[in-house]
Design an enzyme around this catalytic site. Structure first.
Site, PDB file in Angstrom:
ATOM      1  N   HIS A   1     -64.133 -63.215 -57.485  1.00  0.00           N
ATOM      2  CA  HIS A   1     -65.548 -63.435 -57.193  1.00  0.00           C
ATOM      3  C   HIS A   1     -66.294 -63.752 -58.481  1.00  0.00           C
ATOM      4  O   HIS A   1     -66.247 -62.984 -59.441  1.00  0.00           O
ATOM      5  CB  HIS A   1     -66.161 -62.198 -56.531  1.00  0.00           C
ATOM      6  CG  HIS A   1     -65.840 -62.092 -55.070  1.00  0.00           C
ATOM      7  ND1 HIS A   1     -66.636 -61.400 -54.185  1.00  0.00           N
ATOM      8  CD2 HIS A   1     -64.825 -62.609 -54.342  1.00  0.00           C
ATOM      9  CE1 HIS A   1     -66.113 -61.476 -52.967  1.00  0.00           C
ATOM     10  NE2 HIS A   1     -65.015 -62.205 -53.042  1.00  0.00           N
TER      11      HIS A   1
ATOM     12  N   TYR B   1     -75.583 -56.673 -51.623  1.00  0.00           N
ATOM     13  CA  TYR B   1     -76.210 -55.352 -51.709  1.00  0.00           C
ATOM     14  C   TYR B   1     -77.656 -55.526 -51.263  1.00  0.00           C
ATOM     15  O   TYR B   1     -78.418 -56.271 -51.900  1.00  0.00           O
ATOM     16  CB  TYR B   1     -76.176 -54.820 -53.142  1.00  0.00           C
ATOM     17  CG  TYR B   1     -74.803 -54.552 -53.696  1.00  0.00           C
ATOM     18  CD1 TYR B   1     -74.290 -53.257 -53.748  1.00  0.00           C
ATOM     19  CD2 TYR B   1     -74.004 -55.589 -54.180  1.00  0.00           C
ATOM     20  CE1 TYR B   1     -73.035 -53.002 -54.278  1.00  0.00           C
ATOM     21  CE2 TYR B   1     -72.742 -55.342 -54.703  1.00  0.00           C
ATOM     22  CZ  TYR B   1     -72.261 -54.053 -54.745  1.00  0.00           C
ATOM     23  OH  TYR B   1     -71.009 -53.802 -55.265  1.00  0.00           O
TER      24      TYR B   1
ATOM     25  N   PRO C   1     -70.990 -45.190 -55.304  1.00  0.00           N
ATOM     26  CA  PRO C   1     -70.226 -46.435 -55.162  1.00  0.00           C
ATOM     27  C   PRO C   1     -71.062 -47.695 -55.319  1.00  0.00           C
ATOM     28  O   PRO C   1     -70.509 -48.791 -55.347  1.00  0.00           O
ATOM     29  CB  PRO C   1     -69.650 -46.333 -53.749  1.00  0.00           C
ATOM     30  CG  PRO C   1     -70.587 -45.418 -53.017  1.00  0.00           C
ATOM     31  CD  PRO C   1     -71.080 -44.433 -54.043  1.00  0.00           C
TER      32      PRO C   1
ATOM     33  N   LYS D   1     -67.929 -48.723 -59.635  1.00  0.00           N
ATOM     34  CA  LYS D   1     -67.402 -48.241 -60.906  1.00  0.00           C
ATOM     35  C   LYS D   1     -66.298 -47.189 -60.782  1.00  0.00           C
ATOM     36  O   LYS D   1     -65.620 -46.913 -61.776  1.00  0.00           O
ATOM     37  CB  LYS D   1     -68.544 -47.652 -61.750  1.00  0.00           C
ATOM     38  CG  LYS D   1     -69.562 -48.668 -62.201  1.00  0.00           C
ATOM     39  CD  LYS D   1     -68.930 -49.691 -63.101  1.00  0.00           C
ATOM     40  CE  LYS D   1     -69.748 -50.948 -63.193  1.00  0.00           C
ATOM     41  NZ  LYS D   1     -68.959 -52.122 -63.540  1.00  0.00           N
TER      42      LYS D   1
ATOM     43  N   TYR E   1     -71.906 -54.988 -64.323  1.00  0.00           N
ATOM     44  CA  TYR E   1     -71.106 -55.111 -63.106  1.00  0.00           C
ATOM     45  C   TYR E   1     -69.672 -55.535 -63.411  1.00  0.00           C
ATOM     46  O   TYR E   1     -68.721 -55.006 -62.820  1.00  0.00           O
ATOM     47  CB  TYR E   1     -71.759 -56.122 -62.149  1.00  0.00           C
ATOM     48  CG  TYR E   1     -71.239 -56.041 -60.734  1.00  0.00           C
ATOM     49  CD1 TYR E   1     -71.721 -55.092 -59.848  1.00  0.00           C
ATOM     50  CD2 TYR E   1     -70.252 -56.927 -60.277  1.00  0.00           C
ATOM     51  CE1 TYR E   1     -71.256 -55.022 -58.539  1.00  0.00           C
ATOM     52  CE2 TYR E   1     -69.777 -56.852 -58.975  1.00  0.00           C
ATOM     53  CZ  TYR E   1     -70.267 -55.900 -58.113  1.00  0.00           C
ATOM     54  OH  TYR E   1     -69.793 -55.823 -56.824  1.00  0.00           O
TER      55      TYR E   1
END
Length: 391
Positions: free
Chosen positions: A73, A202, A294, A298, A386
């Site tokens: 991704h 998200y 979550p 991580k 990220y």
């Protein structure tokens, strides 16, 4: 007397990854776990892998299935209920992440153990740690047949999760835990349907948080936040799908393919760090030392960086007779742990509705998301965290 150089407690991904790294350097080790292989592989966990996790699998030569089946991704999406805000990881950082289920990563490590000479004993009950304050610790347990067992070693590494015996064996006056328990949990649903979007989403919505993710091109994983203590029985599949369609926003909702759940559960959320991550001859890795929400993806990756540091330290000790690396392990690991905790905490605060908050807090969330949408600097900071900070 049975003896190894390192006894690893916990045969999840952290313990297995550490075991393989040590065996690759010729360090003799034994891995213990109270559960069976089937139980371990039956646990549903996240699957967004940072560079550090992928690189460790590459280093071990156990990345063939990961590379064949994993999904690279280049970015992910933030949603505010009306629009999608893309965080372009590749453009902003030159890096990307891989979607590959933690269960599959564990399976790869587990299946390679016998060939690589990594000894694992499953069904080890009543595990107890002894003598960690000195340089001759040992571990006792009851094996699957009910027999009492003991192994002597030079180091013990606790990779046995938040509830395992390793951290609990450290005297109360020798460490300190820092914790934030959140007033909500994640209700997750797994279904054999195509993902609604080719990247993770998200979402921060007036009704609460939602996440659209996937395990493959044909298996999707979705989450919504629910109040702490909520009963999963109150959430039949159709209610979950309806809520996801609302929270993810119209663009994502248009792509949702509904189907029966093959797994549904609620996980509580907490932030937790234990300091130090070393006590004498005991080192802690992964969830034994820290828990992250979550939201920032991580958990597994932070365990992998712990394992990277621990493997370096133990290899230096046994191959080069260097004590300094072991002495520095905790400080080095905790530096990265706290930065990952900060990112996960901040993203959780941005994307979830805290019941104690009000209209002002919601407007702050929307203002922050609007700022992120228009600021390359803000997007870069999110992207750097990220994909994973340097180890």
């Amino acid at each position: 007397m049975r003896r190894v150089q390192v006894c690893i407690i916990g045969a999840g991904p952290a313990g297995l990854l550490l075991g393989h790294l040590l065996r690759a350097e010729g360090v003799d080790c034994l891995v213990l776990d109270r559960q069976s292989p089937d139980y371990i592989l039956g646990r549903i966990r996240a699957g967004v892998l940072e560079t550090i996790t992928v690189s460790l699998m590459e280093r071990l030569g156990l990345d063939a299935r990961l590379k064949a089946e994993g999904l690279w991704h280049d970015g992910f999406q933030l949603a505010d209920g009306e629009r999608l805000i893309r965080i372009d990881l590749a453009d902003l950082t030159g890096s990307r992440v891989m979607v590959y289920g933690q269960t599959e990563l564990t399976r790869d490590l587990m299946q390679a153990a016998e060939e690589r000479g990594l000894e694992i004993e499953y069904g080890a009950r009543e595990v107890a740690l002894h003598g960690m304050e000195g340089d001759a610790p040992h571990v006792t347990w009851t094996d699957a047949n009910g027999a009492q067992q003991r192994v002597d070693c030079r180091f013990i590494v606790g990779c046995d999760g938040f509830h395992g015996p390793s951290r609990k064996a450290i005297p109360a006056n020798a460490g300190k835990g820092f914790e934030r328990v959140y007033p909500f949990g994640w209700l997750g649903i797994l279904a054999d349907v195509p993902p609604c979007h080719h990247e993770l989403i998200y979402a921060s919505h007036e009704r609460g948080f939602a996440l659209a993710s996937m395990r493959s091109e044909t298996r999707s994983r979705y989450y919504i936040d629910v109040p702490a203590g909520e009963d999963v029985a109150n959430w039949p599949d159709e209610r979950v799908w309806d809520e996801l369609a609302l929270r993810l926003g119209p663009e994502a909702a248009a792509g949702i393919a509904r189907g029966p759940s093959i797994e549904k559960s609620i996980a509580p959320l907490r932030s937790f760090v234990f300091e130090p991550m070393r006590y004498g001859s005991l080192l802690l890795c992964g969830d034994a030392a820290h828990i992250v929400p979550p939201t920032g993806a991580k958990g597994l990756n932070l365990a992998a960086s712990d394992v990277h540091y621990a493997a370096e330290a133990l290899t230096a000790f046994f191959l080069r007779n260097c004590d300094d690396a072991v002495a520095a392990y905790s400080q080095k690991a905790l530096s990265r742990v706290w930065k990952a905790e900060r990112f996960s905490w901040s993203l959780t605060r941005l994307m979830h509705r805290d019941p104690s908050g009000g209209p002002f807090e919601r407007r702050m969330q929307l203002a922050e998301l609007d700022y992120i949408a228009s600021s390359r600097a803000a997007q870069t900071a999110i992207a750097e965290n990220y994909v994973g900070l340097p180890v």
